[in-house]
Enzyme design. Sequence first.
Site, PDB file in Angstrom:
ATOM      1  N   ARG A 118       0.803  -1.230   0.000  1.00 22.55           N
ATOM      2  CA  ARG A 118       0.000   0.000   0.000  1.00 22.55           C
ATOM      3  C   ARG A 118       0.837   1.282   0.000  1.00 22.55           C
ATOM      4  O   ARG A 118       0.480   2.231  -0.688  1.00 22.55           O
ATOM      5  CB  ARG A 118      -1.010  -0.007   1.151  1.00 22.55           C
ATOM      6  CG  ARG A 118      -1.941  -1.238   1.127  1.00 22.55           C
ATOM      7  CD  ARG A 118      -3.104  -1.140   2.095  1.00 22.55           C
ATOM      8  NE  ARG A 118      -3.992  -0.062   1.734  1.00 22.55           N
ATOM      9  CZ  ARG A 118      -4.009   1.117   2.307  1.00 22.55           C
ATOM     10  NH1 ARG A 118      -3.199   1.368   3.327  1.00 22.55           N
ATOM     11  NH2 ARG A 118      -4.812   2.056   1.882  1.00 22.55           N
ATOM     12  N   CYS A 139      14.583  -4.653  -4.365  1.00 27.98           N
ATOM     13  CA  CYS A 139      15.460  -3.764  -5.137  1.00 27.98           C
ATOM     14  C   CYS A 139      14.670  -2.733  -5.925  1.00 27.98           C
ATOM     15  O   CYS A 139      14.596  -2.790  -7.160  1.00 27.98           O
ATOM     16  CB  CYS A 139      16.334  -4.603  -6.060  1.00 27.98           C
ATOM     17  SG  CYS A 139      17.382  -5.648  -5.072  1.00 27.98           S
TER      18      CYS A 139
HETATM   19  N1  LLP Z   1     -17.506  -3.658  -3.151  1.00 29.18           N
HETATM   20  C1  LLP Z   1     -16.906  -3.379  -4.317  1.00 29.18           C
HETATM   21  C2  LLP Z   1     -17.638  -3.546  -5.559  1.00 29.18           C
HETATM   22  C3  LLP Z   1     -15.554  -2.950  -4.320  1.00 29.18           C
HETATM   23  O1  LLP Z   1     -14.978  -2.665  -5.474  1.00 29.18           O
HETATM   24  C4  LLP Z   1     -14.852  -2.829  -3.102  1.00 29.18           C
HETATM   25  C5  LLP Z   1     -13.452  -2.408  -3.076  1.00 29.18           C
HETATM   26  C6  LLP Z   1     -15.538  -3.144  -1.905  1.00 29.18           C
HETATM   27  C7  LLP Z   1     -16.863  -3.555  -1.972  1.00 29.18           C
HETATM   28  C8  LLP Z   1     -14.888  -3.059  -0.565  1.00 29.18           C
HETATM   29  O2  LLP Z   1     -14.473  -1.763  -0.262  1.00 29.18           O
HETATM   30  P1  LLP Z   1     -13.898  -1.446   1.206  1.00 29.18           P
HETATM   31  O3  LLP Z   1     -15.030  -1.575   2.192  1.00 29.18           O
HETATM   32  O4  LLP Z   1     -12.822  -2.405   1.494  1.00 29.18           O
HETATM   33  O5  LLP Z   1     -13.402  -0.069   1.068  1.00 29.18           O
HETATM   34  N2  LLP Z   1      -6.392  -1.915  -2.569  1.00 29.18           N
HETATM   35  C9  LLP Z   1      -6.966  -0.659  -2.156  1.00 29.18           C
HETATM   36  C10 LLP Z   1      -8.462  -0.740  -1.979  1.00 29.18           C
HETATM   37  C11 LLP Z   1      -9.202  -1.195  -3.219  1.00 29.18           C
HETATM   38  C12 LLP Z   1     -10.693  -1.295  -3.036  1.00 29.18           C
HETATM   39  C13 LLP Z   1     -11.372  -1.849  -4.238  1.00 29.18           C
HETATM   40  N3  LLP Z   1     -12.772  -2.092  -4.108  1.00 29.18           N
HETATM   41  C14 LLP Z   1      -6.265  -0.194  -0.874  1.00 29.18           C
HETATM   42  O6  LLP Z   1      -5.379  -0.891  -0.388  1.00 29.18           O
HETATM   43  O7  LLP Z   1      -6.534   0.882  -0.352  1.00 29.18           O
END
Ligand code: LLP
Length: 425
Positions: free
Chosen positions: A323, A353
């Site tokens: 992240r 690296c």
């Molecule tokens: N539903 C859908 C359709 C989504 O695309 C996502 C997340 C969620 C639910 C869940 O969202 P949350 O409650 O976790 O915010 N890798 C990124 C976050 C990517 C989120 C993508 N979609 C990070 O590390 O911040």
Amino acid sequence: MNPHLLPGQPHFHYQGSELHVEQVPLAALARRYGTPLFVYSRASMLSALAAYQRGFAGRKARICYAMKANSSLGILQVFARAGCGFDIVSGGELERVLAAGGKPGDIIFSGVGKTRAEMRRALEVGIGCFNVESEAELEVLSEVARSVGQTAAVSIRVNPDVDPKTHPYISTGLKGNKFGVAHDRVLHAYQRAAELPGLRVAGIDCHIGSQITDSSPYMDAMDRVLDLVESIERAGVRLHHIDFGGGLGIAYHKEQPPEADALWLQLLGRVDERGFGDRELMIEPGRSLVGNAGVCLTEVLYLKPGDQKNFCVVDAAMNDLPRPAMYQAYHAIIPVQQAAREAHTYDVVGPVCESGDWIARDRPLAAQPGEFLAVLSAGAYCMSMASNYNTRGRAAEVLVDGTEAHLIRERESPADVMRMEHLWP
Ligand code: LLP
């Protein structure tokens, strides 16, 4: 230690100078299982879930854990046993839910690029609903469902064009994003869905982004979704559920996101006010259920003082904690065993690296080589995004439950990492 130094992590605390998760000292886990090591608190996940359950008390509501946040089987098991459904985005995630004992009927399948094979498998096991993300996908899903003699329950993911005020890579509900059906095409898409022989319209869905720390984008999106529900139903298509997605943020540093129960009290007030309180509500939270329930333990390898920067080289890296490199994200770092020494300012970096391999910048630390640090708020989007870059095996994971620690994933060895490869003759 001042408990406020661990924002949102009540189950991680110091006893004397030793950092504990629930009743278990973290240094003992680091010694026993090695580092980098992810450690999760079951109580912390359940208390995050309880905030949503309080918010929905007395309502027809389903909480579908967005497992992309952390899809380890032992974590899915916690939510399956607590009665959650699951939001999945691939055939692989579907198989994980089934392996962890989740009920197929409580699965919703989101994602812009579902393949025919994934659709067939989801229909075969009997998932609850497809969140369809384009008009083209409606046609393909209907065809696939017909070919296996079924009708697929669908909800169309609408793109409400609301700015969630978060990092651009994790905004999903803006016109320029690839997700969902554009607001002005939604009515047409529902009319088509109602006509297609392989589909049964079940609900409506939206998700505007992730790590949202303010309730106003949610209120705006809710209004826009309810406007659409009105016009879709006026056109004669009944919507049984409203799926409001996920996205609620957590405190990594100084953020102060609303509590899930307070947010939902506000949102449900609006739903009632507009006369839709009788609909089943669904949500897809990921980060807010697991993010602050996990830490990553890492050992300090070397201290490297320099003219411009001091570096603290640790054994976790961007392949374990992607992240910071991807989103310039902040993760707090604290010692596993506190020592009465003078702190110096360091960039905490891993062995990979790349200059982009940093975990934290300009942090005061007193740790010495051989000591352990805890990278906080590492329960979401860390292990599930981990890679084998630099042929680094992925870390091990432990789930703590009271006084017990369960190894839920073993550390990958180089042989594990090379297992699917072949030398050519
Ligand atoms: N539903 C859908 C359709 C989504 O695309 C996502 C997340 C969620 C639910 C869940 O969202 P949350 O409650 O976790 O915010 N890798 C990124 C976050 C990517 C989120 C993508 N979609 C990070 O590390 O911040």
